[in-house]
Design an enzyme around this catalytic site. Structure first.
Site, mmCIF file in Angstrom:
data_model
loop_
_atom_site.group_PDB
_atom_site.id
_atom_site.type_symbol
_atom_site.label_atom_id
_atom_site.label_comp_id
_atom_site.label_asym_id
_atom_site.label_seq_id
_atom_site.Cartn_x
_atom_site.Cartn_y
_atom_site.Cartn_z
ATOM 1 N N ASP A 244 3.550 9.472 -0.646
ATOM 2 C CA ASP A 244 2.361 8.708 -0.271
ATOM 3 C C ASP A 244 2.106 7.646 -1.337
ATOM 4 O OD1 ASP A 244 0.081 8.042 1.162
ATOM 5 O OD2 ASP A 244 -0.626 10.109 1.315
ATOM 6 N N HIS B 233 0.818 -1.224 0.000
ATOM 7 C CA HIS B 233 0.000 0.000 0.000
ATOM 8 C C HIS B 233 0.847 1.268 0.000
ATOM 9 C CE1 HIS B 233 -4.027 -1.824 0.682
ATOM 10 N NE2 HIS B 233 -3.275 -2.832 1.052
HETATM 11 P P1 ADQ Z 1 -3.122 6.127 4.769
HETATM 12 O O1 ADQ Z 1 -1.713 6.582 4.968
HETATM 13 O O2 ADQ Z 1 -3.906 5.966 6.014
HETATM 14 O O3 ADQ Z 1 -3.196 4.759 3.933
HETATM 15 P P2 ADQ Z 1 -5.067 7.592 2.936
HETATM 16 O O4 ADQ Z 1 -5.124 6.753 1.737
HETATM 17 O O5 ADQ Z 1 -5.060 9.048 2.609
HETATM 18 O O6 ADQ Z 1 -3.766 7.309 3.814
HETATM 19 O O7 ADQ Z 1 -6.313 7.455 3.952
HETATM 20 C C1 ADQ Z 1 -6.997 6.322 4.213
HETATM 21 C C2 ADQ Z 1 -8.399 6.608 4.819
HETATM 22 O O8 ADQ Z 1 -8.332 7.189 6.132
HETATM 23 C C3 ADQ Z 1 -9.267 7.521 3.964
HETATM 24 O O9 ADQ Z 1 -10.457 6.853 3.711
HETATM 25 C C4 ADQ Z 1 -9.505 8.754 4.841
HETATM 26 O O10 ADQ Z 1 -10.781 9.318 4.707
HETATM 27 C C5 ADQ Z 1 -9.308 8.222 6.235
HETATM 28 N N1 ADQ Z 1 -8.807 9.331 7.051
HETATM 29 C C6 ADQ Z 1 -7.652 9.980 6.901
HETATM 30 N N2 ADQ Z 1 -7.570 10.988 7.796
HETATM 31 C C7 ADQ Z 1 -8.708 10.966 8.497
HETATM 32 C C8 ADQ Z 1 -9.241 11.778 9.540
HETATM 33 N N3 ADQ Z 1 -8.574 12.830 9.973
HETATM 34 N N4 ADQ Z 1 -10.454 11.461 10.045
HETATM 35 C C9 ADQ Z 1 -11.129 10.426 9.551
HETATM 36 N N5 ADQ Z 1 -10.691 9.649 8.559
HETATM 37 C C10 ADQ Z 1 -9.496 9.907 8.034
HETATM 38 C C11 ADQ Z 1 -2.258 3.859 3.301
HETATM 39 C C12 ADQ Z 1 -1.244 4.509 2.348
HETATM 40 C C13 ADQ Z 1 -1.954 5.340 1.282
HETATM 41 C C14 ADQ Z 1 -2.964 4.461 0.529
HETATM 42 C C15 ADQ Z 1 -3.854 3.689 1.497
HETATM 43 C C16 ADQ Z 1 -4.714 2.651 0.776
HETATM 44 O O11 ADQ Z 1 -0.322 5.317 3.097
HETATM 45 O O12 ADQ Z 1 -1.008 5.889 0.377
HETATM 46 O O13 ADQ Z 1 -3.768 5.287 -0.286
HETATM 47 O O14 ADQ Z 1 -3.074 2.985 2.466
HETATM 48 O O15 ADQ Z 1 -3.938 1.786 -0.002
#
Ligand code: ADQ
Length: 463
Positions: free
Chosen positions: A367, A158
């Protein structure tokens, strides 16, 4: 259809009813794929005990079984907080300055991967498709093979795959990558991360690579590596947007910002997300355009994560300090330029906030994909869409920022570039906003998480 076995660090244990309806996102998509095929999801319960208990918790719901184990305090320290989140996470996000290189935690990581393999192996049946997720479990495929698994086993990363020169700073890097050749299929978020992986295999391992098929062969082992960009759960997210909770959240933000444009950032509190750099860019914008303090309010939602890891505590205080400085210098009795909210919100509330905010600021330094960027686009009103300012360095930029259409791409390290992008977005005419939205929305809708799951599982079953 063959049964699916998903293995990840944590398991999203389904509720008794409405599994996918209640969760959305990756958990929802994996649950949907598991329900379609019938299946099992295995991982850590999130609980830790002084000594590991060896107990497995099994739950069965609508054709999906979840199986979880507890870890010992030492396992959590060495495997989760240690090697996974203090070594692999920073290194794979290009932060060798934050990477800890400790053999002891590396051993803990291998021990827990062995433990996962021991625990899940008796649950795997001959024809099952096995799908392992993320950096916590890179060697798991090899460990399953050592225990006799002959199944099709796939792996999806991921997060980014780092350039070879960074990866070679990791002691035993070859050993780690060699374990990946035991997978039948390896998925990356983008062609860029895939290319870095292939470069490593060719240059460090001396593997033979067929770029047309993605086949990588070395010492008698062959794997296939391809890009599978993950998407959002479109249907689930739209349904969330249709709730009273979403409308209330939208209204709350609109009435509290009144005539000012709301700009929003939503991230886990993580140094890879570029939060201090973002605040610096906003500070530069206000320095260059002090008269616009009355036009713009920035809302940053960032709930804490991985608080047991030191580098995560530092980021929190740094952010509070930077936000405080700008607010101290620029606030009026009726104006505070930056609102920093240190907690999470539901997807319905986020939908409402995204729709109310006319600028979405997504500026990680690195990211894998970034789903927030896609959620921001999905929440926009097609007749009056907001502008997405997006880092060049997230996987999402490949899909949403191509050829100068769609998102406004920005270098998140440059305060001046950030300030310019904000200025540009703030004054962007409706016609251009619509054009940019139109360039992104089809991808966000169609290349969703269900299509992603289907593509990966079909390739894994077929190849
Ligand atoms: P993450 O680093 O967690 O995931 P991201 O893909 O932006 O990053 O977010 C995942 C989920 O968390 C989203 O659905 C978002 O809405 C939710 N989220 C983030 N901040 C939040 C907040 N403040 N309150 C509530 N919900 C929140 C990892 C990788 C990413 C990749 C994903 C999926 O780092 O690059 O996109 O996995 O593969």
């Amino acid at each position: 259809m063959t049964r699916l076995v998903v293995i990840s660090n944590r398991v999203a244990v389904p509720k008794a009813r409405g599994v996918t309806g209640a969760q959305g996102g990756l958990a929802g998509a994996l649950n949907a794929a598991l329900k379609d095929r019938g299946g099992l999801w295995f991982g850590w319960s999130g609980q830790e005990s002084e000594d590991r208990t060896g107990n497995m918790n099994l739950q069965r719901n609508e054709g999906v079984t979840t199986a979880t184990i507890d870890l010992s305090t030492r396992d959590v320290d060495e495997y989760y907080n240690g090697y996974a989140n203090s070594t692999l996470w920073p290194l794979f996000h290009y932060r060798i300055d934050l990477t800890e290189y400790e053999n002891e935690t590396g051993k803990g990581y291998e021990r827990v991967n062995d433990r996962f393999a021991d625990s899940v192996m008796p649950l795997i049946e001959d024809d099952d498709l096995v799908w392992v997720h993320d950096y916590h479990l890179i060697p798991l495929g090899e460990r399953l093979r050592q225990r006799g698994a002959t199944n099709r086993i796939g792996f999806f990363l991921h997060i980014p795959w780092p350039p070879t020169r960074l990866l070679t700073s990791l002691p035993f890097h070859k050993r780690l990558v060699m374990t990946m050749l035991d997978y039948d299929l390896i998925g990356f978020q983008t062609e860029e991360w895939l290319a870095s992986f292939v470069h490593y295999c060719e240059n460090e391992l001396g593997a033979k690579v067929d770029r047309s098929t993605g086949q990588i062969t070395h010492e008698g082992r062959t794997t296939i590596a391809r890009a599978y960009p993950i998407g959002i759960d479109w249907d689930h997210f739209q349904a969330q947007g249709d709730t009273g909770e979403a409308r209330q959240a939208q209204q709350r933000l609109l009435s509290s910002t009144r005539h000012r444009t709301a700009m929003i950032g939503v991230d886990r509190l993580d140094y890879s997300k570029g939060l201090p750099e973002r605040i610096d860019g906003i500070g530069r914008f206000f320095d260059q355009h002090p008269e616009r303090t009355r036009d713009l309010v920035f809302i940053q939602i960032a709930p804490p994560s991985r608080e047991d890891v030191d580098s995560y505590q530092n980021i929190r205080s740094l952010l509070e300090q930077k936000t405080g400085q700008i607010n101290g210098a620029r606030s009026e009795v009726d104006i505070v330029p930056i609102r920093y909210v240190n907690r999470g919100h539901s997807h319905a509330e986020l939908f409402g906030f995204f729709r109310a905010a006319k600028i979405g600021l997504v500026t990680p330094l690195r990211d894998g994909m970034n789903l927030v960027a896609k959620e921001y686009v999905a929440a926009q009103d097609p007749e009056d869409p907001g502008v997405l300012i997006l880092t060049e360095f997230a996987g999402a930029a490949h899909q949403l920022g191509a050829e100068g259409k769609g998102a406004v791409l920005v270098n998140p390290h440059s305060r001046d570039a950030l300030a310019r992008a904000i200025h540009n977005a703030l004054d962007m005419p409706l016609e251009e906003r619509k054009q940019r939205y139109e360039a992104m929305i089809g991808t966000v809708r169609d290349e969703n998480v269900h299509a992603w799951t289907m593509r990966f599982c079909t390739d894994l079953a077929d190849d």
